[in-house]
Design a protein around this motif. Structure first.
Motif, mmCIF file in Angstrom:
data_model
loop_
_atom_site.group_PDB
_atom_site.id
_atom_site.type_symbol
_atom_site.label_atom_id
_atom_site.label_comp_id
_atom_site.label_asym_id
_atom_site.label_seq_id
_atom_site.Cartn_x
_atom_site.Cartn_y
_atom_site.Cartn_z
ATOM 1 N N ALA A 211 0.829 -1.208 0.000
ATOM 2 C CA ALA A 211 0.000 0.000 0.000
ATOM 3 C C ALA A 211 0.865 1.260 0.000
ATOM 4 O O ALA A 211 0.567 2.236 -0.690
ATOM 5 C CB ALA A 211 -0.927 -0.005 1.211
ATOM 6 N N ILE A 212 1.960 1.226 0.767
ATOM 7 C CA ILE A 212 2.852 2.391 0.812
ATOM 8 C C ILE A 212 3.456 2.645 -0.565
ATOM 9 O O ILE A 212 3.437 3.775 -1.075
ATOM 10 C CB ILE A 212 3.977 2.180 1.853
ATOM 11 N N ALA A 213 3.966 1.585 -1.193
ATOM 12 C CA ALA A 213 4.582 1.757 -2.515
ATOM 13 C C ALA A 213 3.563 2.267 -3.531
ATOM 14 O O ALA A 213 3.852 3.166 -4.326
ATOM 15 C CB ALA A 213 5.190 0.441 -2.989
ATOM 16 N N ALA A 214 2.347 1.705 -3.468
ATOM 17 C CA ALA A 214 1.323 2.113 -4.437
ATOM 18 C C ALA A 214 0.920 3.573 -4.217
ATOM 19 O O ALA A 214 0.787 4.347 -5.167
ATOM 20 C CB ALA A 214 0.105 1.209 -4.328
ATOM 21 N N GLU A 215 0.762 3.955 -2.951
ATOM 22 C CA GLU A 215 0.316 5.321 -2.682
ATOM 23 C C GLU A 215 1.385 6.344 -3.088
ATOM 24 O O GLU A 215 1.104 7.303 -3.806
ATOM 25 C CB GLU A 215 -0.030 5.487 -1.198
ATOM 26 N N LEU A 216 2.621 6.114 -2.644
ATOM 27 C CA LEU A 216 3.682 7.069 -2.999
ATOM 28 C C LEU A 216 3.946 7.042 -4.504
ATOM 29 O O LEU A 216 4.199 8.079 -5.113
ATOM 30 C CB LEU A 216 4.973 6.776 -2.227
ATOM 31 N N GLY A 217 3.860 5.835 -5.096
ATOM 32 C CA GLY A 217 4.082 5.721 -6.535
ATOM 33 C C GLY A 217 3.053 6.524 -7.318
ATOM 34 O O GLY A 217 3.393 7.238 -8.260
ATOM 35 N N SER A 218 1.793 6.443 -6.901
ATOM 36 C CA SER A 218 0.800 7.193 -7.668
ATOM 37 C C SER A 218 0.933 8.685 -7.387
ATOM 38 O O SER A 218 0.619 9.511 -8.242
ATOM 39 C CB SER A 218 -0.616 6.685 -7.388
ATOM 40 N N MET A 219 1.462 9.044 -6.226
ATOM 41 C CA MET A 219 1.746 10.469 -5.977
ATOM 42 C C MET A 219 2.880 10.965 -6.868
ATOM 43 O O MET A 219 2.915 12.132 -7.255
ATOM 44 C CB MET A 219 2.094 10.710 -4.507
ATOM 45 N N VAL A 220 3.831 10.086 -7.190
ATOM 46 C CA VAL A 220 4.904 10.486 -8.102
ATOM 47 C C VAL A 220 4.347 10.742 -9.491
ATOM 48 O O VAL A 220 4.590 11.789 -10.094
ATOM 49 C CB VAL A 220 6.014 9.412 -8.185
ATOM 50 N N VAL A 221 3.547 9.787 -10.007
ATOM 51 C CA VAL A 221 3.115 9.910 -11.398
ATOM 52 C C VAL A 221 2.060 10.998 -11.585
ATOM 53 O O VAL A 221 1.882 11.487 -12.688
ATOM 54 C CB VAL A 221 2.627 8.567 -11.993
ATOM 55 N N THR A 222 1.376 11.399 -10.507
ATOM 56 C CA THR A 222 0.443 12.520 -10.639
ATOM 57 C C THR A 222 1.084 13.833 -10.180
ATOM 58 O O THR A 222 0.393 14.815 -9.925
ATOM 59 C CB THR A 222 -0.838 12.284 -9.822
ATOM 60 N N GLU A 223 2.401 13.832 -10.043
ATOM 61 C CA GLU A 223 3.188 15.036 -9.708
ATOM 62 C C GLU A 223 2.914 15.587 -8.311
ATOM 63 O O GLU A 223 3.282 16.710 -7.997
ATOM 64 C CB GLU A 223 2.949 16.146 -10.748
ATOM 65 N N GLN A 224 2.256 14.783 -7.446
ATOM 66 C CA GLN A 224 1.995 15.285 -6.098
ATOM 67 C C GLN A 224 3.281 15.390 -5.273
ATOM 68 O O GLN A 224 3.390 16.237 -4.386
ATOM 69 C CB GLN A 224 0.992 14.388 -5.370
ATOM 70 N N ILE A 225 4.252 14.526 -5.569
ATOM 71 C CA ILE A 225 5.525 14.616 -4.850
ATOM 72 C C ILE A 225 6.243 15.910 -5.231
ATOM 73 O O ILE A 225 6.732 16.645 -4.372
ATOM 74 C CB ILE A 225 6.416 13.389 -5.171
ATOM 75 N N GLU A 226 6.245 16.204 -6.541
ATOM 76 C CA GLU A 226 6.838 17.462 -6.977
ATOM 77 C C GLU A 226 6.085 18.652 -6.393
ATOM 78 O O GLU A 226 6.691 19.670 -6.057
ATOM 79 C CB GLU A 226 6.836 17.552 -8.510
ATOM 80 N N ALA A 227 4.764 18.511 -6.270
ATOM 81 C CA ALA A 227 3.982 19.599 -5.692
ATOM 82 C C ALA A 227 4.403 19.853 -4.242
ATOM 83 O O ALA A 227 4.557 21.001 -3.824
ATOM 84 C CB ALA A 227 2.489 19.276 -5.769
ATOM 85 N N LEU A 228 4.620 18.784 -3.488
ATOM 86 C CA LEU A 228 5.114 18.941 -2.109
ATOM 87 C C LEU A 228 6.420 19.699 -2.110
ATOM 88 O O LEU A 228 6.611 20.662 -1.365
ATOM 89 C CB LEU A 228 5.350 17.571 -1.472
ATOM 90 N N GLN A 229 7.344 19.251 -2.964
ATOM 91 C CA GLN A 229 8.656 19.894 -3.015
ATOM 92 C C GLN A 229 8.525 21.355 -3.412
ATOM 93 O O GLN A 229 9.233 22.210 -2.886
ATOM 94 C CB GLN A 229 9.563 19.158 -3.998
ATOM 95 N N SER A 230 7.596 21.632 -4.351
ATOM 96 C CA SER A 230 7.460 23.014 -4.809
ATOM 97 C C SER A 230 6.943 23.919 -3.691
ATOM 98 O O SER A 230 7.118 25.127 -3.733
ATOM 99 C CB SER A 230 6.531 23.089 -6.026
ATOM 100 N N LEU A 231 6.284 23.328 -2.688
ATOM 101 C CA LEU A 231 5.832 24.123 -1.547
ATOM 102 C C LEU A 231 6.916 24.213 -0.472
ATOM 103 O O LEU A 231 6.693 24.726 0.615
ATOM 104 C CB LEU A 231 4.563 23.517 -0.942
ATOM 105 N N GLY A 232 8.097 23.687 -0.770
ATOM 106 C CA GLY A 232 9.179 23.718 0.212
ATOM 107 C C GLY A 232 8.983 22.686 1.308
ATOM 108 O O GLY A 232 9.434 22.875 2.437
ATOM 109 N N LEU A 233 8.267 21.598 0.994
ATOM 110 C CA LEU A 233 8.027 20.553 1.993
ATOM 111 C C LEU A 233 8.771 19.291 1.584
ATOM 112 O O LEU A 233 8.836 18.960 0.405
ATOM 113 C CB LEU A 233 6.531 20.271 2.104
ATOM 114 N N SER A 234 9.318 18.602 2.576
ATOM 115 C CA SER A 234 10.089 17.407 2.274
ATOM 116 C C SER A 234 9.176 16.182 2.242
ATOM 117 O O SER A 234 8.488 15.893 3.221
ATOM 118 C CB SER A 234 11.158 17.226 3.345
ATOM 119 N N PRO A 235 9.154 15.441 1.123
ATOM 120 C CA PRO A 235 8.358 14.211 1.075
ATOM 121 C C PRO A 235 8.777 13.227 2.163
ATOM 122 O O PRO A 235 7.948 12.475 2.677
ATOM 123 C CB PRO A 235 8.657 13.646 -0.314
#
Ligand SMILES: Nc1ncnc2c1ncn2[C@@H]1O[C@H](COP(=O)(O)OP(=O)(O)OP(=O)(O)O)[C@@H](O)[C@H]1O
Ligand SMILES: [Mg+2]
Lengths: 258, 250
Positions: free
Chosen positions: A113-137
C-alpha cells in the motif's frame, strides 16, 4: 562476456538501490531525531495499518500455530513426551513464527500500500507539488509511515504470538488430549521473557525494512500506472526476501548461543 | 532591469532525447514573462528548472543571483517557499480536501492561526471563482475546478514569484479572463515576478511584459508583445497565426 556484463550491471544496481534506501533512512532518522514529526499523520497511519492487517495476522498465525501443534502433538504423545508440546509451540511462536508471519503479512498488505500510494503520488506530480511548496516528502510521508510500522508491527507480533499459542493449545487438547495446565506450564518453562523481547526486536527491524523498501520503491516510480504496479510488486518481493535474510542473521546473533 | 532568474547555456536530456540544447533565457524581475512553444517543446521543463525540481545536465540556473544547480537541498527548500508553482495538471493532494490543499503551505510554512488560515483560504478560493468547495475532495470536482484550486494553492501564500503552467487551458472564457486579471493583479500587488506558460494568445497579449518562444531546444524569439507580434521570424509568425504552412514541421 555478456554474462559478466549482466552480473556487473546487476551488482552496481544492487549497490545503488542499497545506497538509495540508506540515504532515505538517514534522511528520515534526521527528521525523527530533530522531533520534526507529524503526529496526526503518524497516528492515522498506525490506525490504518492496524485495521488493514489485524484480521490477516490473526488468521495466519492461528492456523500456523494449530498445524504446528497438530504435527508435533501426535508425535510427542507417541513418544510419551506430550508434556513438551506447549514448550515447543510457544518457543517457535515467540522466536520465529510470530515475528515472521506478521512481518510477511504486513509486507504484503501495508508495504504494498505504501509503494502504491507514494508511486501514484509520483506519477500525478503530487511529490513534486510537495517539493514546490518547500516541503520534504521524507518528513511529510516517509517518517509517519516508518514510525507507524515501528510501533504497530511489534504489537501485531505480540498478538500473533498469543493467537498461535492459543490455537496450538486448543489443537493439542482436542487431538492429543494434552491438558491446558500441562501445555501452559511447559510453555512457561520453555520461553524466557527475554526470547519474547528478542522476537519483538526482530519485528522492529522488519518494520524498518517494510517501511523503507515500500517508500523507496514508491518514490522511485517511473512511467505512469504501469510503473506503479511494478513498484508495488517490487516492494513486496524485495522486502519479503530481506525479511527472510535478516531473520536468519538476527536469529544467529540473538539466539545463536542458546 | 533587474533579473529575477537566468538560465545560462542549459542542456536537458531525457535518456537519448535532447530536450534543451544550450538554452539561455533571462527572466526580468517584477515582470510577467510568457513562454510559448509547441506541445512537447519543453515549456514545463523550463518552469521545473526555475525552482530546482529538475537539474540541468549541463549549464547553470541562477535565481536572484544564486546558482541553484549547486544549492544544498535545504537552501533549495527555503527558496521554493518563495516561489509559487501552479502545475499543468494541478497536482492536488488527493488525500486532502480542497481546503486542506490550499491551506497546506500556510499551515506548514507560516505561523498563522487557524482562523486566519481559514479566512485566507476561502478568500483565495473565492478569487478564482470557487466558493464553498473547501470540504470537497479533488476527485469530486470537475477538471476546470481542480485546475483553479491548484492555482489557488500556488498563490495563497503571496509568493514573490509565481510559475504558472498553462493556468487557463481547458477553462471557459469568463474564468480565463478572471484568472488572467488575477495574474496581473497579483504581480502588481507584490511587485512580483511571474512566468506563465500558455497557449492562450489572447490572454498572453493582455498580460505579458515579455514573450519568449521555445523551439527545438532553444529560445528562438524574445521580446515585448509588440516586438514578438511584429517579429520577422517565420517560425514565430507561423506559430502566432496557427498556420499549417511554414518552417515548423507538423
Ligand atoms: N519524466 C520524463 N521522462 C522522459 N521524457 C520526459 C519527461 N518529462 C518530459 N519529457 C520529455 O521532454 C519534452 C518536454 O516536455 P515538457 O513537459 O517540458 O513539454 P511542454 O512544452 O510542457 O509540453 P506541453 O505543452 O504538451 O505541456 C517532451 O518531449 C517529453 O517527452
Ligand atoms: Mg507542459
Amino acid at each position: 562476456m555478456k554474462v559478466f556484463e549482466e552480473v556487473g550491471r546487476g551488482t552496481i544496481g544492487a549497490f545503488a538501490y542499497a545506497g538509495g534506501v540508506a540515504e532515505l533512512l538517514g534522511d528520515a532518522l534526521r527528521f525523527i531525531a530533530g522531533l520534526r514529526i507529524r503526529v496526526r499523520e503518524t497516528l492515522d497511519q498506525a490506525f490504518l495499518l492496524g485495521v488493514q492487517s489485524l484480521s490477516i495476522v490473526i488468521l495466519t498465525s492461528l492456523f500456523t500455530g494449530m498445524v504446528f501443534s497438530l504435527e508435533s502433538a501426535n508425535q510427542a504423545v507417541s513418544y510419551g513426551v506430550g508434556n513438551l508440546v506447549g514448550g515447543l509451540v510457544a518457543f517457535t511462536a515467540a522466536r520465529e513464527l510470530g515475528p515472521m508471519l506478521s512481518a510477511v503479512v504486513v509486507a504484503g498488505r501495508t508495504g504494498a500500500a505504501i509503494a502504491a500510494e507514494l508511486g501514484s503520488m509520483v506519477v500525478t506530480e503530487q511529490i513534486e507539488a510537495l517539493q514546490s511548496l518547500g516541503l520534504s516528502p521524507t518528513r511529510m510521508l516517509v517518517v509517519p509511515r516508518l514510525l507507524a510500522l515501528v510501533v504497530m508491527l511489534p504489537l501485531l507480533t505480540v498478538l500473533a504470538d498469543i493467537v498461535s499459542i492459543v490455537g496450538g493449545m486448543w489443537v493439542a487438547g482436542v487431538y492429543a488430549h494434552i491438558s491446558q495446565e500441562s501445555f501452559i506450564t511447559s510453555a512457561r518453562a520453555a520461553v524466557p521473557f527475554d526470547d519474547v523481547l528478542k522476537g519483538l526486536f526482530k519485528s522492529v527491524v522488519f518494520a524498518v525494512i517494510i517501511a523503507m523498501i515500500g517508500s523507496y520503491q514508491g518514490l522511485q516510480t517511473r512511467g505512469g500506472a504501469a510503473g506503479v504496479g511494478k513498484a508495488t510488486t517490487g516492494a513486496v518481493v524485495t522486502s519479503i526476501i530481506l525479511i527472510f535474510m535478516f531473520n536468519f542473521a538476527l536469529s544467529y546473533v540473538l539466539f545463536g548461543s542458546s | 532591469m533587474a533579473l529575477w532568474a537566468r538560465l545560462d547555456d542549459v542542456c536537458v536530456r531525457y535518456g537519448p532525447k535532447i530536450v534543451m540544447q544550450n538554452l539561455s533565457l533571462d527572466i526580468v524581475e517584477g515582470a510577467i514573462t510568457c513562454i510559448i512553444g509547441l506541445s512537447g517543446a519543453g515549456k514545463s521543463t523550463i518552469l521545473r528548472l526555475l525552482n530546482g525540481l529538475k537539474k540541468p545536465d549541463t549549464g547553470r540556473v541562477f535565481v536572484r543571483g544564486k546558482d541553484i544547480t549547486e544549492m544544498r537541498e535545504r537552501d533549495l527548500i527555503d527558496l521554493r517557499r518563495t516561489i509559487g508553482f501552479a502545475f499543468q495538471f494541478s497536482a492536488l493532494f488527493d488525500s486532502l480536501t480542497i481546503g486542506e490543499n490550499v491551506a497546506l503551505p500556510l499551515r506548514e510554512n507560516t505561523k498563522m492561526h487557524d482562523g486566519e488560515i481559514r479566512k485566507l483560504v476561502s478568500e483565495t478560493l473565492d478569487s478564482v471563482g470557487l466558493a464553498h468547495v473547501e470540504e470537497r475532495s479533488p476527485s469530486e470536482l470537475s477538471g476546470g475546478m481542480v485546475k483553479r484550486a491548484g492555482f489557488a494553492r500556488a498563490v495563497v501564500s503571496n509568493p514573490a514569484a509565481v510559475l504558472y503552467d498553462e493556468p487557463t487551458t481547458g477553462l471557459d472564457p469568463i474564468i480565463t479572463h478572471v484568472l488572467t486579471d488575477l495574474i496581473v493583479k497579483l504581480r502588481e500587488k507584490l511587485n512580483g515576478t511571474a512566468v506563465v506558460v500558455s497557449h492562450d494568445l489572447e490572454s498572453i497579449y493582455i498580460m505579458a511584459d515579455y514573450i519568449a518562444m521555445l523551439f527545438e531546444g532553444a529560445i528562438v524569439a524574445y521580446g515585448t508583445v509588440d516586438e514578438i507580434r511584429r517579429s520577422p521570424n517565420p517560425i514565430v509568425q507561423q506559430f502566432l497565426q496557427g498556420s499549417e504552412v511554414g518552417p515548423i514541421p507538423i
